[in-house]
Design a protein around this motif. Sequence first.
Motif, PDB file in Angstrom:
ATOM      1  N   SER A   1       1.120  -1.226   0.100  1.00  0.00           N
ATOM      2  CA  SER A   1       0.152  -0.536   0.235  1.00  0.00           C
ATOM      3  C   SER A   1       0.998   1.082  -0.145  1.00  0.00           C
ATOM      4  CB  SER A   1      -0.889   0.433   1.395  1.00  0.00           C
ATOM      5  OG  SER A   1      -0.162  -0.514   2.707  1.00  0.00           O
ATOM      6  N   ASP A   2       2.091   1.132   0.346  1.00  0.00           N
ATOM      7  CA  ASP A   2       3.127   2.331   0.457  1.00  0.00           C
ATOM      8  C   ASP A   2       4.133   2.868  -1.581  1.00  0.00           C
ATOM      9  OD1 ASP A   2       4.945   0.826   0.052  1.00  0.00           O
ATOM     10  OD2 ASP A   2       5.902   0.721   1.916  1.00  0.00           O
ATOM     11  N   GLN A   3       4.346   3.546  -0.679  1.00  0.00           N
ATOM     12  CA  GLN A   3       5.392   4.270  -2.068  1.00  0.00           C
ATOM     13  C   GLN A   3       5.615   2.612  -2.122  1.00  0.00           C
ATOM     14  OE1 GLN A   3       5.405   6.608  -4.322  1.00  0.00           O
ATOM     15  NE2 GLN A   3       3.435   7.223  -3.176  1.00  0.00           N
ATOM     16  N   ASN A   4       6.788   2.227  -1.487  1.00  0.00           N
ATOM     17  CA  ASN A   4       7.705   1.156  -2.223  1.00  0.00           C
ATOM     18  C   ASN A   4       6.631   0.447  -2.804  1.00  0.00           C
ATOM     19  OD1 ASN A   4      10.825   0.513  -1.994  1.00  0.00           O
ATOM     20  ND2 ASN A   4       8.905  -2.320  -1.055  1.00  0.00           N
ATOM     21  N   SER A   5       5.257   0.010  -2.334  1.00  0.00           N
ATOM     22  CA  SER A   5       4.466  -0.583  -3.623  1.00  0.00           C
ATOM     23  C   SER A   5       4.300  -0.096  -5.029  1.00  0.00           C
ATOM     24  CB  SER A   5       3.325  -0.967  -3.021  1.00  0.00           C
ATOM     25  OG  SER A   5       2.235  -0.284  -2.949  1.00  0.00           O
ATOM     26  N   ARG A   6       4.537   0.673  -5.040  1.00  0.00           N
ATOM     27  CA  ARG A   6       4.775   1.780  -6.963  1.00  0.00           C
ATOM     28  C   ARG A   6       5.901   1.241  -7.628  1.00  0.00           C
ATOM     29  NH1 ARG A   6       0.394   3.762  -7.323  1.00  0.00           N
ATOM     30  NH2 ARG A   6      -0.519   5.320  -5.674  1.00  0.00           N
ATOM     31  N   ARG A   7       6.758   0.021  -7.050  1.00  0.00           N
ATOM     32  CA  ARG A   7       8.329  -0.532  -7.658  1.00  0.00           C
ATOM     33  C   ARG A   7       8.436  -1.231  -8.484  1.00  0.00           C
ATOM     34  NH1 ARG A   7      12.865   0.274  -3.083  1.00  0.00           N
ATOM     35  NH2 ARG A   7      14.085   0.407  -5.783  1.00  0.00           N
ATOM     36  N   ILE A   8       8.401  -1.373  -8.831  1.00  0.00           N
ATOM     37  CA  ILE A   8       8.292  -3.043  -9.892  1.00  0.00           C
ATOM     38  C   ILE A   8       9.205  -2.530 -11.020  1.00  0.00           C
ATOM     39  CG2 ILE A   8       5.689  -2.986  -9.292  1.00  0.00           C
ATOM     40  CD1 ILE A   8       5.306  -2.278 -12.798  1.00  0.00           C
ATOM     41  N   PHE A   9       9.900  -3.657 -11.833  1.00  0.00           N
ATOM     42  CA  PHE A   9      10.943  -4.428 -12.637  1.00  0.00           C
ATOM     43  C   PHE A   9       9.793  -4.647 -14.104  1.00  0.00           C
ATOM     44  CE2 PHE A   9      11.262  -9.091 -12.367  1.00  0.00           C
ATOM     45  CZ  PHE A   9      10.700  -9.356 -12.114  1.00  0.00           C
ATOM     46  N   SER A  10      10.681  -4.923 -14.607  1.00  0.00           N
ATOM     47  CA  SER A  10      10.005  -5.594 -16.126  1.00  0.00           C
ATOM     48  C   SER A  10      11.027  -6.390 -16.742  1.00  0.00           C
ATOM     49  CB  SER A  10       9.152  -5.010 -17.070  1.00  0.00           C
ATOM     50  OG  SER A  10       8.286  -5.656 -18.275  1.00  0.00           O
ATOM     51  N   MET A  11      10.741  -6.797 -17.789  1.00  0.00           N
ATOM     52  CA  MET A  11      12.096  -7.729 -18.899  1.00  0.00           C
ATOM     53  C   MET A  11      11.304  -7.633 -19.783  1.00  0.00           C
ATOM     54  SD  MET A  11      12.935 -11.237 -16.168  1.00  0.00           S
ATOM     55  CE  MET A  11      15.356 -10.158 -17.230  1.00  0.00           C
TER      56      MET A  11
END
Lengths: 447, 170
Positions: free
Chosen positions: A381-391
């Motif tokens: 739910s926090d800002q860290n949960s907006r961080r993702i990756f992709s490949m």
Amino acid sequence: MKRRSFIKKMALATGGVLAAPYILPSGRLFATTNPPLAEHVVLVLFAGGVRQQESVQQRYLSDSQKLNIEGNIMYNMLEGDAPTLKVAYGTTLPGGQKGGQPISKVLPTSLQKQGTLFKELRFSKGSTGHYNGLATAVSGNYSVTQGLKQRPLHPTIFEYARRFGGLKATDTWFVGNGISGSIPLLNHSNYEGFGERYGANFIAPIVTFGAEKYIKGFKIYHPDDELDPIHKMQTFLNQSFRLQGSHLETLGNTEEERESIKDFIRKTFDRLDKQQIAFPPVTDNGDNITIGFATEVLKYFKPKLTVINLNDVDVCHGNFTTYLGALHRADHGVGHLWDVIQTQIPEMSGKTAMLIIPECGRNLDHNPITDENDWFAYDHSDQNSRRIFSMMVGPGIPSNLTIGSEGNPVGDSSDIIPTIAELLGFKNDVLSQGLIDPVAKSFFDQI
Amino acid sequence: MNMLTFKVLPMKTFNIFFIIVLFVLVGCKDDKYIYEVNKVDILPNNADKNKEKTNEQYLNIVYANLYQKALSPDKLVDLSNVIQSIGDKQVAHEIIISKMMNDPDIKLPPLSEMKADPEKFIINTYKRFFVREPTQAEKAFFLNFIKSHPNITPEHIYFAFATSAEYDYY
């Protein structure tokens, strides 16, 4: 003048007659607006909420549990050495430590080396919930008012692909890991001009093939003696009903496609009995069972566009150890999927691009729940949960390239849609609709 | 006296006259009846079926139609999940119904009954599945179809009805 006018009209009419059969449902004569880079695209929704810390940052327990142990538990996808201490993510050998045996690598070369890694991108808007994340990933639009039990508010990639790529229904598949959480609603939106007639076929194989009692051994009618008259009667009954102006929107599978789906289900039951399904070597959770059945979909239909949804890492809400195991297994499943495409499906080998993206991340700070190792669990739910990756990996995709970093995020969750559209050759059509997020742009435009 | 008589009699007469006039004007007035027909839009007898059945409604009804008994709650949940797990509902319905057709407990009319009186069979089938009588055109189609397809059985016809679009609506 009359003669000239007559000849002109005749030429136009002849041109129209010749071109009409080739006009796509979109109303365009040609299928692509840019040369396609791949014939097939597989998107893996590496979903359930994945923390950057345990995935691309390879911090294992150092960030989450304040234990100074780092390492890569996703070595089919990422480059990096596995942790050697407190190994709890693997399988359990008889008499051995629980989860103490890491699963062997499937791919000799990691996907990171084979393709391009977007190391740090953003899920930039809306709530970081699973369904919202998945709806964004398949529609390229955050639709901040998106609710559960509601189809995506904007057209999905399946609808773009079928409308602008001229694909038939069985060319597009959404393989879900289950039917909960509104997952079956993700195969199309109800957006005007798009909708069900451009939707993908959906299957939640764990549920379908788990229902042996109810559907295994279903009757196969003889195509000429039985099925043909049945279809004729159905057609009469349906036309009679349609005459009343009834709304009968369907996915648009033809009779042949419907029969092929039934044939696929029947044959998959048979192959299941004969243990011929290409399950990953370790199949002790739902994600990898789903991956196994997804390879059957690929083998049978050779779809142009397939989306596979995983979800087991969501156990992180209450059990961090199992989350690590699920992350390790999701990597194992993705490695296996890529291996099957390259080695067991000649029609797709070398012609398929695969993209991987979690639907959202997870929190920086843990919740109060601890597991059997006294490790804390994490929500999202926090800002860290907006961080993702992709490949992404496959033809036309630069290899061994990493874009972005923790301090320099590049890309957005909504970029997946224009990227797939570019891979399949209808990017301009998607962009011109103006229905994806304004910041969305193809990964290829960010390399 | 004369004056008194003169005053009373005309008043009585007047009252009687007044009542008679009143009866003539009010009591004996002719009723004028105007016969009209309410405006009704002529629609086919399946036109009001515009609500799609839920998976549970469909399963409960089809099971009752084919087995002549109620579907148990656990089967209902399991079968509903199967429908949800397959994106094309028509495919899911066809798979489930064709599996049911393999079940010896299913209640189908015998072929002899259909052959003996096809018209009655068609009417009963429409009533069973669509809860309505067939139109003349529908009856004619099926009579002709049964005649021209000697291998057709009640199972095939039931399958077509149970997987038709109209059956999915109410």
